[in-house]
Design a protein around this motif. Structure first.
Motif, PDB file in Angstrom:
ATOM      1  N   VAL A 137      -3.582  -4.814  45.689  1.00 58.25           N
ATOM      2  CA  VAL A 137      -4.777  -5.639  45.492  1.00 58.25           C
ATOM      3  C   VAL A 137      -5.258  -5.526  44.048  1.00 58.25           C
ATOM      4  O   VAL A 137      -5.614  -6.526  43.411  1.00 58.25           O
ATOM      5  CB  VAL A 137      -5.883  -5.223  46.487  1.00 58.25           C
ATOM      6  N   ALA A 140      -2.881  -7.478  41.828  1.00 58.70           N
ATOM      7  CA  ALA A 140      -3.023  -8.923  42.043  1.00 58.70           C
ATOM      8  C   ALA A 140      -4.293  -9.449  41.387  1.00 58.70           C
ATOM      9  O   ALA A 140      -4.275 -10.473  40.703  1.00 58.70           O
ATOM     10  CB  ALA A 140      -3.025  -9.231  43.546  1.00 58.70           C
ATOM     11  N   ARG A 141      -5.396  -8.732  41.586  1.00 60.43           N
ATOM     12  CA  ARG A 141      -6.652  -9.177  40.976  1.00 60.43           C
ATOM     13  C   ARG A 141      -6.544  -9.176  39.446  1.00 60.43           C
ATOM     14  O   ARG A 141      -7.009 -10.096  38.778  1.00 60.43           O
ATOM     15  CB  ARG A 141      -7.793  -8.232  41.405  1.00 60.43           C
ATOM     16  N   GLN A 146      -2.008 -14.431  43.721  1.00 58.14           N
ATOM     17  CA  GLN A 146      -2.600 -14.730  45.000  1.00 58.14           C
ATOM     18  C   GLN A 146      -1.569 -14.556  46.106  1.00 58.14           C
ATOM     19  O   GLN A 146      -0.551 -15.250  46.098  1.00 58.14           O
ATOM     20  CB  GLN A 146      -3.068 -16.201  44.967  1.00 58.14           C
ATOM     21  N   TRP A 147      -1.800 -13.625  47.033  1.00 56.99           N
ATOM     22  CA  TRP A 147      -0.876 -13.405  48.141  1.00 56.99           C
ATOM     23  C   TRP A 147      -1.411 -13.995  49.432  1.00 56.99           C
ATOM     24  O   TRP A 147      -2.622 -14.128  49.595  1.00 56.99           O
ATOM     25  CB  TRP A 147      -0.652 -11.905  48.359  1.00 56.99           C
ATOM     26  N   ASP A 148      -0.484 -14.291  50.347  1.00 51.51           N
ATOM     27  CA  ASP A 148      -0.907 -14.656  51.704  1.00 51.51           C
ATOM     28  C   ASP A 148      -1.175 -13.413  52.537  1.00 51.51           C
ATOM     29  O   ASP A 148      -2.020 -13.429  53.433  1.00 51.51           O
ATOM     30  CB  ASP A 148       0.175 -15.515  52.376  1.00 51.51           C
ATOM     31  N   VAL A 150      -0.399  -8.759  52.358  1.00 48.25           N
ATOM     32  CA  VAL A 150       0.203  -7.630  51.655  1.00 48.25           C
ATOM     33  C   VAL A 150       1.019  -6.837  52.674  1.00 48.25           C
ATOM     34  O   VAL A 150       0.471  -6.190  53.564  1.00 48.25           O
ATOM     35  CB  VAL A 150      -0.867  -6.735  51.004  1.00 48.25           C
TER      36      VAL A 150
ATOM     37  N   ARG B 120     -15.769 -14.044  47.382  1.00 51.08           N
ATOM     38  CA  ARG B 120     -14.578 -13.405  46.828  1.00 51.08           C
ATOM     39  C   ARG B 120     -14.683 -13.181  45.323  1.00 51.08           C
ATOM     40  O   ARG B 120     -13.941 -12.394  44.744  1.00 51.08           O
ATOM     41  CB  ARG B 120     -13.325 -14.228  47.158  1.00 51.08           C
ATOM     42  N   PHE B 123     -16.335  -9.560  45.767  1.00 45.70           N
ATOM     43  CA  PHE B 123     -15.900  -8.538  46.719  1.00 45.70           C
ATOM     44  C   PHE B 123     -14.417  -8.678  47.050  1.00 45.70           C
ATOM     45  O   PHE B 123     -13.888  -9.790  47.052  1.00 45.70           O
ATOM     46  CB  PHE B 123     -16.704  -8.662  48.028  1.00 45.70           C
ATOM     47  N   LEU B 124     -13.793  -7.550  47.371  1.00 43.42           N
ATOM     48  CA  LEU B 124     -12.482  -7.605  48.013  1.00 43.42           C
ATOM     49  C   LEU B 124     -12.693  -8.150  49.414  1.00 43.42           C
ATOM     50  O   LEU B 124     -13.689  -7.828  50.068  1.00 43.42           O
ATOM     51  CB  LEU B 124     -11.855  -6.209  48.089  1.00 43.42           C
ATOM     52  N   MET B 125     -11.725  -8.945  49.880  1.00 41.72           N
ATOM     53  CA  MET B 125     -11.924  -9.655  51.148  1.00 41.72           C
ATOM     54  C   MET B 125     -10.670  -9.561  52.002  1.00 41.72           C
ATOM     55  O   MET B 125      -9.566  -9.877  51.542  1.00 41.72           O
ATOM     56  CB  MET B 125     -12.195 -11.129  50.860  1.00 41.72           C
ATOM     57  N   TRP B 147      -7.391 -14.512  51.013  1.00 42.50           N
ATOM     58  CA  TRP B 147      -7.632 -13.095  51.276  1.00 42.50           C
ATOM     59  C   TRP B 147      -6.986 -12.238  50.191  1.00 42.50           C
ATOM     60  O   TRP B 147      -6.004 -12.653  49.579  1.00 42.50           O
ATOM     61  CB  TRP B 147      -7.042 -12.685  52.622  1.00 42.50           C
ATOM     62  N   ASP B 148      -7.508 -11.028  50.020  1.00 41.93           N
ATOM     63  CA  ASP B 148      -6.825 -10.049  49.169  1.00 41.93           C
ATOM     64  C   ASP B 148      -5.725  -9.341  49.940  1.00 41.93           C
ATOM     65  O   ASP B 148      -4.709  -8.938  49.366  1.00 41.93           O
ATOM     66  CB  ASP B 148      -7.838  -9.027  48.632  1.00 41.93           C
TER      67      ASP B 148
END
Lengths: 238, 238
Positions: A137, A140-141, A146-148, A150, B120, B123-125, B147-148
């Motif tokens: 995470v 990625a951030r 952007q993932w669907d 993890v 988002r 926040f992490l989501m 989503w993350d």
């Protein structure tokens, strides 16, 4: 090679360290930033290489079941102690923590963010990395990825190349293994994925371990051979 | 209520069925679409209610350990057989499969996509739902939800309200439980999350089970009481 077959690929799963992010430059940068004051002559790249050299062995006790699963932060922290000893460096707890977090602050190779965004228009996308969720995470951030979902090590509490890591990802994505394309710059990862029935794509990262020290070509049979993710996206759009 | 405390919330985790998506309208629509030709008098909403009534009992054998974890598609499929019998309807395998997939084609409540995008930014989501990864991915793609990570049932192979479902999500997000806000429209879900140390937010969904048949207010103490996700986003931005 897939040749003239119809393209059934529905999902792409990615190795992360080396394939998507340049761990060596990032770790080198943070090591030098955090240790340079007290150790001005330290070669950060050598330190990064020594740390990474302990990566595969560090996971082996989990893979064999001798040890319950622990995440990469824990393994990186244990390895760090040995590398610090090897380099004759002692640090306080705060610096030690900051060094472990260097692995959360890695930058993607230049083409990665845009190429992944382009691929995501057509495919489900997930990392299947030995990194845990919080680490995935953070990366990625940081890199606008952007993932669907993890998937990978923490999802199954085991480490690649154990088959369950690939197979749990396939099950989670809900499509046949052959419709899932494992994308990596390491032939060993791709060989293990192929043994589980996944399709495979090799990405050249010839400079992963320093200039000219990385896989420029696959060492095993794969379905796609690509110079980078843009090349792969092009091949998949044919 | 959190009152004057500093706001430590770093991650938001969400219940999905009821809280984010309107399962009743979606299932009703697909049931009527798939069964109307042979059963023109069928009340799709009654069918949806009967199906959902079997939802909590269907997970109980997994929660107690009497049965290995299976995903919601499997549980929905088993429950469907009983509901079809109850309604005196027989269908072929193809229709049965299409009915199970109705749960992959649910629409979000109107404010949800934009409110989640807004949340988002800060926040992490992640969803912490009893739905499995493929189902969460399908609903997210359909409703432009980003989503993350996808946590919850498949991540830990158990079902809410078992503590491990919440605790595994907290560990994966890498922050203290109190910094993780469980967002749900069901007091039972929030009570279980609070017992695990998470912060809690109740979203009113007074029409979840049909007009006036849903929780308009929390039935347990929670940290935030919100009329919808925009209201929650506003409270969190103070």
């Amino acid at each position: 090679m897939r040749g003239d077959e119809a393209m059934p690929i529905k999902a792409l799963v990615f190795d992360v360290f080396g394939t998507l992010v340049d761990w060596r430059s990032g770790v080198t940068r943070d090591v030098e930033r955090l240790l340079a004051r007290d150790h001005p002559d330290l070669d950060g790249a050598s330190f990064a290489d020594a740390w990474r050299a302990r990566y595969q062995p560090s996971m082996e006790d989990v893979r064999t079941g001798r040890r319950a699963w622990v995440d990469l932060d824990a393994l990186h922290s244990e390895s760090l102690d040995r590398v610090l000893e090897q380099f004759g460096i002692s640090v306080n707890l705060e610096t030690r923590h900051a060094l472990v977090l260097a692995w959360h602050r890695l930058d993607a190779w230049p083409e990665v963010p845009d190429a992944l965004a382009r691929l995501r228009e057509r495919f489900l996308m997930a990392p299947v990395s030995n990194g845990h969720v919080a680490l995935m995470v953070a990366l990625a951030r940081r890199n606008r990825i952007q993932w669907d979902a993890v998937l990978g090590a923490e999802f199954v509490r085991d480490y690649k190349p154990r088959p369950e890591v690939y197979l749990s990802a396939v099950r989670a994505l809900g499509c046949p293994a052959v419709d899932v394309l494992m994308v990596a710059c390491h032939s060993s990862d791709l060989a293990a994925a192929a043994a589980c029935g996944l399709s495979t794509a090799h990405i050249a990262r010839p400079d992963e371990h320093g200039t000219g020290r990385g896989e420029a070509k696959p060492e095993v049979p794969v379905d796609f051979v690509a110079t980078d993710l843009n090349d792969l996206a092009g091949q998949l759009s044919n």
